[in-house]
Design a protein around this motif. Structure first.
Motif, short mmCIF file in Angstrom:
data_model
loop_
_atom_site.label_atom_id
_atom_site.label_comp_id
_atom_site.label_asym_id
_atom_site.label_seq_id
_atom_site.Cartn_x
_atom_site.Cartn_y
_atom_site.Cartn_z
N ALA A 22 0.80 -1.23 0.00
CA ALA A 22 0.00 0.00 0.00
C ALA A 22 0.83 1.27 0.00
O ALA A 22 0.56 2.21 -0.77
N THR A 23 1.84 1.37 0.85
CA THR A 23 2.61 2.61 0.98
C THR A 23 4.00 2.52 0.36
O THR A 23 4.75 3.49 0.39
N SER A 24 4.31 1.38 -0.22
CA SER A 24 5.65 1.20 -0.79
C SER A 24 5.73 1.74 -2.22
O SER A 24 4.79 1.62 -3.00
N TYR A 25 6.89 2.32 -2.53
CA TYR A 25 7.18 2.73 -3.90
C TYR A 25 8.36 1.94 -4.47
O TYR A 25 8.95 2.32 -5.47
N GLU A 26 8.68 0.82 -3.85
CA GLU A 26 9.74 -0.02 -4.38
C GLU A 26 9.25 -0.71 -5.66
O GLU A 26 8.08 -1.09 -5.75
N PRO A 27 10.14 -0.88 -6.65
CA PRO A 27 9.73 -1.48 -7.93
C PRO A 27 9.12 -2.87 -7.79
O PRO A 27 8.27 -3.25 -8.60
N ALA A 50 5.00 -3.11 -6.96
CA ALA A 50 4.02 -2.55 -7.90
C ALA A 50 2.84 -3.52 -8.05
O ALA A 50 2.96 -4.71 -7.75
N PRO A 51 1.69 -3.04 -8.51
CA PRO A 51 0.54 -3.95 -8.70
C PRO A 51 0.86 -5.15 -9.59
O PRO A 51 0.36 -6.25 -9.35
N MET A 52 1.71 -4.97 -10.60
CA MET A 52 2.07 -6.10 -11.46
C MET A 52 2.80 -7.17 -10.66
O MET A 52 2.62 -8.37 -10.89
N ASN A 53 3.62 -6.75 -9.70
CA ASN A 53 4.32 -7.71 -8.87
C ASN A 53 3.37 -8.46 -7.95
O ASN A 53 3.60 -9.62 -7.61
N TYR A 54 2.31 -7.78 -7.55
CA TYR A 54 1.28 -8.44 -6.75
C TYR A 54 0.71 -9.62 -7.53
O TYR A 54 0.53 -10.72 -6.99
N VAL A 55 0.46 -9.41 -8.83
CA VAL A 55 -0.07 -10.47 -9.69
C VAL A 55 0.97 -11.57 -9.89
O VAL A 55 0.66 -12.76 -9.78
N GLN A 70 -0.56 6.56 -19.18
CA GLN A 70 0.83 6.12 -19.11
C GLN A 70 1.40 6.28 -17.71
O GLN A 70 2.21 5.47 -17.25
N ASP A 71 0.99 7.33 -17.01
CA ASP A 71 1.41 7.51 -15.63
C ASP A 71 0.94 6.32 -14.79
O ASP A 71 1.70 5.77 -13.97
N LEU A 72 -0.31 5.90 -15.00
CA LEU A 72 -0.82 4.72 -14.30
C LEU A 72 -0.08 3.46 -14.74
O LEU A 72 0.20 2.57 -13.94
N ASN A 73 0.25 3.40 -16.03
CA ASN A 73 1.00 2.26 -16.55
C ASN A 73 2.33 2.10 -15.82
O ASN A 73 2.73 0.98 -15.44
N MET A 74 3.03 3.21 -15.60
CA MET A 74 4.32 3.16 -14.91
C MET A 74 4.13 2.74 -13.45
O MET A 74 4.97 2.02 -12.88
N ALA A 129 6.56 3.38 -10.62
CA ALA A 129 7.22 4.60 -11.07
C ALA A 129 6.15 5.59 -11.54
O ALA A 129 4.95 5.38 -11.30
N GLU A 130 6.57 6.66 -12.23
CA GLU A 130 5.61 7.70 -12.57
C GLU A 130 6.11 8.58 -13.70
O GLU A 130 7.31 8.67 -13.96
N GLU A 131 5.16 9.22 -14.38
CA GLU A 131 5.48 10.35 -15.24
C GLU A 131 5.55 11.59 -14.33
O GLU A 131 4.93 11.61 -13.27
N ARG A 132 6.28 12.59 -14.77
CA ARG A 132 6.50 13.76 -13.92
C ARG A 132 6.08 15.04 -14.60
O ARG A 132 6.09 15.14 -15.82
N SER A 133 5.75 16.04 -13.77
CA SER A 133 5.47 17.38 -14.29
C SER A 133 6.80 18.07 -14.63
O SER A 133 7.88 17.60 -14.25
N VAL A 134 6.71 19.19 -15.35
CA VAL A 134 7.92 19.96 -15.64
C VAL A 134 8.60 20.39 -14.34
O VAL A 134 9.82 20.29 -14.19
N ASP A 135 7.81 20.87 -13.38
CA ASP A 135 8.38 21.32 -12.11
C ASP A 135 9.10 20.18 -11.39
O ASP A 135 10.18 20.37 -10.82
N GLU A 136 8.51 18.98 -11.42
CA GLU A 136 9.15 17.83 -10.77
C GLU A 136 10.45 17.46 -11.48
O GLU A 136 11.45 17.11 -10.83
#
Length: 447
Positions: free
Chosen positions: A188-193, A196-201, A401-405, A411-418
């Motif tokens: 739930a709170t992890s951002y480790e690769p 990811a939901p695909m790893n759950y599967v 695509q952001d959801l895909n990542m 991972a994620e797509e980023r804004s210009v500011d990010e």
């Protein structure tokens, strides 16, 4: 602006943007495509599609916003969930429907088609009718289907079929476990690769590692993409061909025309894959000396692709291949430009900070659906009022695509500011943004 005035403004945007798109098609030929077209249009193969994409994302965004405004809300929301286009698309590609229909330009009844592809005729007809209702395939007679311009993309020889099938066949599995991964304490709170939901599967299937580990391990066995020609490709082969497809899908090859390459002599394509960017670049700008860098297995596959697609670049020694693990070593030194396409979005900020010190980057750029007083500083087009400033559905793929990542890699797509913040931490400053309509190239230089 009153509600009615907003709707009238949207209608005007729809009309004007459609006319802009028609103008772009006429520049490349006298005909303008329709859902009944049975051949590709010359513009379908153009590398500079910025003007067309800008017209289309206005058109798509205004159309969807108008429908969401006038349709009952329950109609709009149920359409979000009751949509199985991806499943029908995946089935059609995996069974090579477009390949078969290519031999029957006047159409083929599902009775005969079902015998060729091995699917029950009634169910096959239902799948194809869903797609034909969205403009992909044509139902030329009752239960008789033929290819049209969009369905030709599904042929096994088209790289986009690989990209499409990855989403329909693989990413969809991770998407189906999105809620479970959101609520499982381990994920739930992890951002480790590997969380990811695909790893759950994959974990439920008894498989270990992340998406890239799974893809590397697949030598052609765990995922098979079958066509009427009865061929199969490994997940890695599908992935490399999908990366080629990203050029025309994203319109990112427009950078061939919108960057001052005449001021550049040497380029290092980092994470080059099989040459999805550097091959067209070598053809468009023959003065460039190109260095492709990637892991050994990617470069091994790239060598054969270059031999087929750009043998003259090899003969003239305009390209070299150098292995690289960008977490362990720096790219080759002394190049004018270091280029990444769809690399940074694979990694969290900590890993991206290791990669970024060396490169400009080409990715989707995320913008908000709300208007901000400082929004013009990002150098990315903003939709006219009363449209959503991010073009709404006209730019939906970047948010998908952001959801895909997230689904595949956490991972994620980023804004210009990010991206600016990430680059600043690596000692870089933003020099320029090249807005390519759907995607953007951010050029960074030493601060």
């Amino acid at each position: 602006m009153s509600g009615e005035a907003q709707l009238e403004a949207l209608l005007e945007i729809i009309n004007s943007s459609a006319r802009l798109a028609i103008v772009e098609y006429k520049k490349y030929g006298n005909s303008v495509p329709t859902v009944h077209s049975t051949e590709f249009h010359p513009l379908d193969f153009a590398t500079d599609t910025v003007a067309l994409k800008k017209a289309v994302h206005l058109l798509e965004g205004a159309c969807q916003q108008l429908c969401a405004s006038l349709a009952p809300p329950q109609h709009t929301v149920i359409n979000f969930a009751q949509c199985y286009d991806w499943a029908c698309t995946g089935a059609a590609i995996r069974k090579g429907i477009a390949d078969v229909l290519d031999e029957y330009p006047s159409g083929l009844h599902v009775r005969e088609l079902s015998q060729i592809v091995g699917l029950e005729k009634g169910k096959l007809a239902r799948i194809l009718r869903v797609l034909a209702s969205k403009g992909c395939f044509s139902e030329v007679g009752t239960d008789t289907f033929a290819n049209n311009r969009p369905s030709l993309i599904m042929k096994g020889s088209n790289d986009c079929s690989c990209l499409t099938c990855i989403h329909a066949q693989d990413v969809s599995q991770g998407a189906g476990a999105l809620y479970e991964a959101l609520t499982d304490p381990e994920y739930a709170t992890s951002y480790e690769p590997d969380k990811a939901p695909m790893n759950y599967v994959l974990k439920q299937k008894g498989l270990k590692g992340n998406f890239f580990d799974w893809m590397k391990a697949d030598a052609g066995g765990t995922q098979q993409l079958l066509s009427a020609l009865d061929y199969q490709r490994s997940a890695a082969q599908n992935y490399h061909r999908a990366m080629i497809a990203l050029g025309p899908v994203m319109g990112s090859l427009s950078i061939l025309h919108h960057y001052p390459w005449n001021e550049v002599a040497t380029l290092c394509d980092v994470g080059a894959s099989i040459g999805s960017v550097s091959i067209p670049l070598s053809k468009a700008h023959t003065h460039l000396k190109i260095t492709d860098q990637d892991l050994p297995e990617a470069l091994e596959a790239a060598s054969g692709v270059w031999q087929k697609e750009a043998p003259e670049a090899l003969q003239e020694q305009r390209v070299e291949f150098v292995t690289l693990n960008f977490f362990e070593e720096a790219p080759v030194a002394g190049k004018d430009v270091y280029y990444l396409r769809n690399i940074i979005h694979d990694w969290l900020d900590t890993e991206a900070a290791v990669i970024l010190p060396h490169f400009p980057t080409d990715d989707y750029v995320i913008t908000g659906a709300n208007r901000r007083p400082d929004e013009k500083h990002v150098q990315i087009d903003i939709a006219p009022e009363p449209m959503l400033p991010n073009f709404g559905a006209g730019n939906s793929r970047k948010y998908q695509q952001d959801l895909n990542m997230w689904i595949l890699r956490n991972a994620e797509e980023r804004s210009v500011d990010e991206q600016i913040a990430l680059a600043s931490a690596a000692g870089l400053r933003l020099a320029k943004v090249y807005d390519l309509a759907e995607t953007a190239v951010l050029e960074f230089r030493l601060a």
